[in-house]
Design a protein around this motif. Sequence first.
Motif, PDB file in Angstrom:
ATOM      1  N   HIS A  29       0.910  -1.553   0.138  1.00 57.35           N
ATOM      2  CA  HIS A  29      -0.054  -0.305  -0.194  1.00 57.35           C
ATOM      3  C   HIS A  29       0.730   1.272   0.120  1.00 57.35           C
ATOM      4  O   HIS A  29       0.430   2.221  -0.347  1.00 57.35           O
ATOM      5  N   LEU A  30       2.065   0.838   0.664  1.00 54.17           N
ATOM      6  CA  LEU A  30       2.494   2.764   0.586  1.00 54.17           C
ATOM      7  C   LEU A  30       3.448   2.542  -0.882  1.00 54.17           C
ATOM      8  O   LEU A  30       3.858   4.037  -0.803  1.00 54.17           O
ATOM      9  N   ALA A  31       3.695   1.612  -0.951  1.00 55.10           N
ATOM     10  CA  ALA A  31       4.357   1.980  -2.735  1.00 55.10           C
ATOM     11  C   ALA A  31       3.539   1.993  -3.649  1.00 55.10           C
ATOM     12  O   ALA A  31       3.588   3.196  -4.405  1.00 55.10           O
ATOM     13  N   TYR A  32       2.153   1.679  -3.636  1.00 53.30           N
ATOM     14  CA  TYR A  32       0.794   2.020  -4.181  1.00 53.30           C
ATOM     15  C   TYR A  32       0.936   3.846  -4.114  1.00 53.30           C
ATOM     16  O   TYR A  32       0.598   4.490  -4.815  1.00 53.30           O
ATOM     17  N   LEU A  33       0.704   4.086  -2.693  1.00 57.12           N
ATOM     18  CA  LEU A  33       0.377   5.646  -2.601  1.00 57.12           C
ATOM     19  C   LEU A  33       1.764   6.613  -2.827  1.00 57.12           C
ATOM     20  O   LEU A  33       1.297   7.782  -3.657  1.00 57.12           O
ATOM     21  N   ALA A  34       2.756   6.066  -2.683  1.00 59.75           N
ATOM     22  CA  ALA A  34       3.498   7.097  -3.515  1.00 59.75           C
ATOM     23  C   ALA A  34       3.543   6.928  -4.969  1.00 59.75           C
ATOM     24  O   ALA A  34       3.716   8.418  -5.041  1.00 59.75           O
ATOM     25  N   LEU A  35       3.494   6.697  -5.950  1.00 60.79           N
ATOM     26  CA  LEU A  35       2.394   6.532  -6.876  1.00 60.79           C
ATOM     27  C   LEU A  35       2.149   7.870  -7.453  1.00 60.79           C
ATOM     28  O   LEU A  35       1.713   8.327  -8.407  1.00 60.79           O
ATOM     29  N   PHE A  36       1.258   6.797  -6.210  1.00 63.95           N
ATOM     30  CA  PHE A  36      -0.537   7.300  -6.363  1.00 63.95           C
ATOM     31  C   PHE A  36      -0.815   9.062  -6.293  1.00 63.95           C
ATOM     32  O   PHE A  36      -1.261   9.945  -7.337  1.00 63.95           O
ATOM     33  N   LEU A  37       0.188   9.285  -4.949  1.00 64.03           N
ATOM     34  CA  LEU A  37       0.513  11.009  -5.032  1.00 64.03           C
ATOM     35  C   LEU A  37       1.532  11.629  -5.486  1.00 64.03           C
ATOM     36  O   LEU A  37       0.911  13.114  -5.599  1.00 64.03           O
ATOM     37  N   LYS A  38       2.607  10.765  -6.476  1.00 63.16           N
ATOM     38  CA  LYS A  38       3.365  11.877  -7.443  1.00 63.16           C
ATOM     39  C   LYS A  38       1.985  11.773  -8.840  1.00 63.16           C
ATOM     40  O   LYS A  38       2.491  12.942  -9.760  1.00 63.16           O
ATOM     41  N   HIS A  39       1.247  11.664  -8.886  1.00 62.61           N
ATOM     42  CA  HIS A  39       0.344  11.872  -9.814  1.00 62.61           C
ATOM     43  C   HIS A  39      -0.929  12.232  -9.868  1.00 62.61           C
ATOM     44  O   HIS A  39      -1.548  12.186  -9.639  1.00 62.61           O
ATOM     45  N   ALA A  99      -6.003   7.116  -4.656  1.00 63.40           N
ATOM     46  CA  ALA A  99      -5.891   6.952  -5.423  1.00 63.40           C
ATOM     47  C   ALA A  99      -7.050   7.591  -5.992  1.00 63.40           C
ATOM     48  O   ALA A  99      -7.206   7.708  -7.546  1.00 63.40           O
ATOM     49  N   LEU A 100      -8.168   7.964  -5.299  1.00 60.77           N
ATOM     50  CA  LEU A 100      -8.873   9.085  -5.493  1.00 60.77           C
ATOM     51  C   LEU A 100      -8.936  10.432  -6.251  1.00 60.77           C
ATOM     52  O   LEU A 100      -9.481  10.928  -7.278  1.00 60.77           O
ATOM     53  N   ALA A 101      -7.255  10.913  -5.967  1.00 58.31           N
ATOM     54  CA  ALA A 101      -7.823  11.833  -6.825  1.00 58.31           C
ATOM     55  C   ALA A 101      -6.182  11.547  -7.871  1.00 58.31           C
ATOM     56  O   ALA A 101      -6.533  13.029  -8.493  1.00 58.31           O
ATOM     57  N   VAL A 102      -6.271  10.481  -8.655  1.00 57.78           N
ATOM     58  CA  VAL A 102      -5.199  10.516  -9.499  1.00 57.78           C
ATOM     59  C   VAL A 102      -6.339  11.008 -11.227  1.00 57.78           C
ATOM     60  O   VAL A 102      -7.416  10.862 -10.786  1.00 57.78           O
ATOM     61  N   HIS A 103      -5.759  11.867 -10.853  1.00 62.88           N
ATOM     62  CA  HIS A 103      -5.812  12.699 -12.492  1.00 62.88           C
ATOM     63  C   HIS A 103      -6.561  11.334 -14.182  1.00 62.88           C
ATOM     64  O   HIS A 103      -4.959  11.079 -13.930  1.00 62.88           O
ATOM     65  N   GLY A 104      -8.129  11.719 -14.215  1.00 63.52           N
ATOM     66  CA  GLY A 104      -7.869  11.012 -15.220  1.00 63.52           C
ATOM     67  C   GLY A 104      -8.004   9.575 -16.074  1.00 63.52           C
ATOM     68  O   GLY A 104      -7.890   8.301 -16.447  1.00 63.52           O
ATOM     69  N   LYS A 105      -7.510   8.646 -14.115  1.00 61.03           N
ATOM     70  CA  LYS A 105      -7.664   7.269 -14.433  1.00 61.03           C
ATOM     71  C   LYS A 105      -8.229   6.640 -13.044  1.00 61.03           C
ATOM     72  O   LYS A 105      -8.172   6.210 -12.012  1.00 61.03           O
ATOM     73  N   PRO A 106      -9.808   6.745 -14.208  1.00 55.05           N
ATOM     74  CA  PRO A 106     -10.758   5.897 -12.571  1.00 55.05           C
ATOM     75  C   PRO A 106     -10.662   4.841 -12.260  1.00 55.05           C
ATOM     76  O   PRO A 106     -11.021   4.247 -11.001  1.00 55.05           O
ATOM     77  N   LEU A 107      -9.821   3.898 -13.369  1.00 50.22           N
ATOM     78  CA  LEU A 107      -9.836   2.586 -12.648  1.00 50.22           C
ATOM     79  C   LEU A 107      -8.875   2.770 -11.689  1.00 50.22           C
ATOM     80  O   LEU A 107      -9.314   1.761 -10.917  1.00 50.22           O
ATOM     81  N   VAL A 108      -8.249   3.039 -11.182  1.00 49.30           N
ATOM     82  CA  VAL A 108      -7.111   3.344 -10.287  1.00 49.30           C
ATOM     83  C   VAL A 108      -8.060   3.426  -9.132  1.00 49.30           C
ATOM     84  O   VAL A 108      -7.946   3.065  -7.878  1.00 49.30           O
ATOM     85  N   GLY A 109      -9.007   4.456  -8.645  1.00 51.47           N
ATOM     86  CA  GLY A 109      -9.821   5.061  -7.972  1.00 51.47           C
ATOM     87  C   GLY A 109     -10.665   3.190  -7.579  1.00 51.47           C
ATOM     88  O   GLY A 109     -10.806   3.386  -6.681  1.00 51.47           O
ATOM     89  N   LEU A 110     -11.327   3.110  -8.976  1.00 48.26           N
ATOM     90  CA  LEU A 110     -11.908   1.438  -8.224  1.00 48.26           C
ATOM     91  C   LEU A 110     -11.361   0.852  -7.763  1.00 48.26           C
ATOM     92  O   LEU A 110     -11.686  -0.011  -6.515  1.00 48.26           O
ATOM     93  N   GLY A 111      -9.762   0.376  -8.590  1.00 46.21           N
ATOM     94  CA  GLY A 111      -9.519  -0.195  -7.886  1.00 46.21           C
ATOM     95  C   GLY A 111      -8.760  -0.160  -6.404  1.00 46.21           C
ATOM     96  O   GLY A 111      -9.035  -1.599  -5.842  1.00 46.21           O
ATOM     97  N   ALA A 112      -8.828   1.101  -6.125  1.00 49.27           N
ATOM     98  CA  ALA A 112      -8.358   1.097  -4.450  1.00 49.27           C
ATOM     99  C   ALA A 112      -9.649   1.118  -3.870  1.00 49.27           C
ATOM    100  O   ALA A 112      -9.221  -0.016  -2.853  1.00 49.27           O
ATOM    101  N   VAL A 113     -11.177   1.429  -3.903  1.00 49.87           N
ATOM    102  CA  VAL A 113     -11.515   1.339  -4.009  1.00 49.87           C
ATOM    103  C   VAL A 113     -11.833  -0.898  -3.186  1.00 49.87           C
ATOM    104  O   VAL A 113     -12.434  -1.016  -1.963  1.00 49.87           O
TER     105      VAL A 113
END
Length: 220
Positions: free
Chosen positions: A98-108, A159-173
């Motif tokens: 989750h921390l690895a995902y978080l680092a990526l999501f925050l960057k984008h 993930a919900l704040a990642v721009h233009g990638k709704p699948l990422v937010g859905l995956g996180a949920v």
Amino acid sequence: MTIAARPASLGAPFVFALLLAALYLALPLLAVSKIAIVVVKGAVCPLLAFSIWRWRGGDAIAKFLGLALLFSAAGDVFLALDRVRLFVPALASFLLAHLAYLALFLKHRARPSPRQWLLIVLLLAYAVIMLSVLTPGLGKLLLPVYGYVAAIIAMGVAALAVHGKPLVGLGAVSFILSDSLIALDKFVEPIVWAGPAIWITYVAAQVLILLGWRNAAASG
């Protein structure tokens, strides 16, 4: 800058990962050894990691996603070996994922839209409700579980704040839903159908996050 075009097909590693994920659901009905169960379960995320590497050519995004998937694979193996005695090492492995995902999501991330803000508020409210339900049964695991919940909710918000990638937010949920089922089954009351539901939502989470970043045309 464009790195590469979207692959024409999903590719053999991705399809094989899905086949193994489906096979894992059938293993309880078959007379197989624990080693076979560990191998099948543990192979799904590494195959997905190989898929994202093939799609994106090993760029920075692929490295973050691959790292998260390999940590997830470690957690899968721990749970397959002994879900009771190795629960804490599994929890630590998924925390690192989750921390690895978080680092990526925050960057984008981008400034959330009103709709994204609503989803974020609902997610935070859900976390508060879940913790209130789980707390009486946590005992000595209260602090580790609270820390884990904080990490996965932060990952979900990012993930919900990642721009233009709704699948990422859905995956996180979907990931949060999977972990919620694990927690309810372990700390509140056993759920008869928990096993298949946990696995399906977990695999769906990993797949949705990967597909959200499948296109290597995004900046790395």
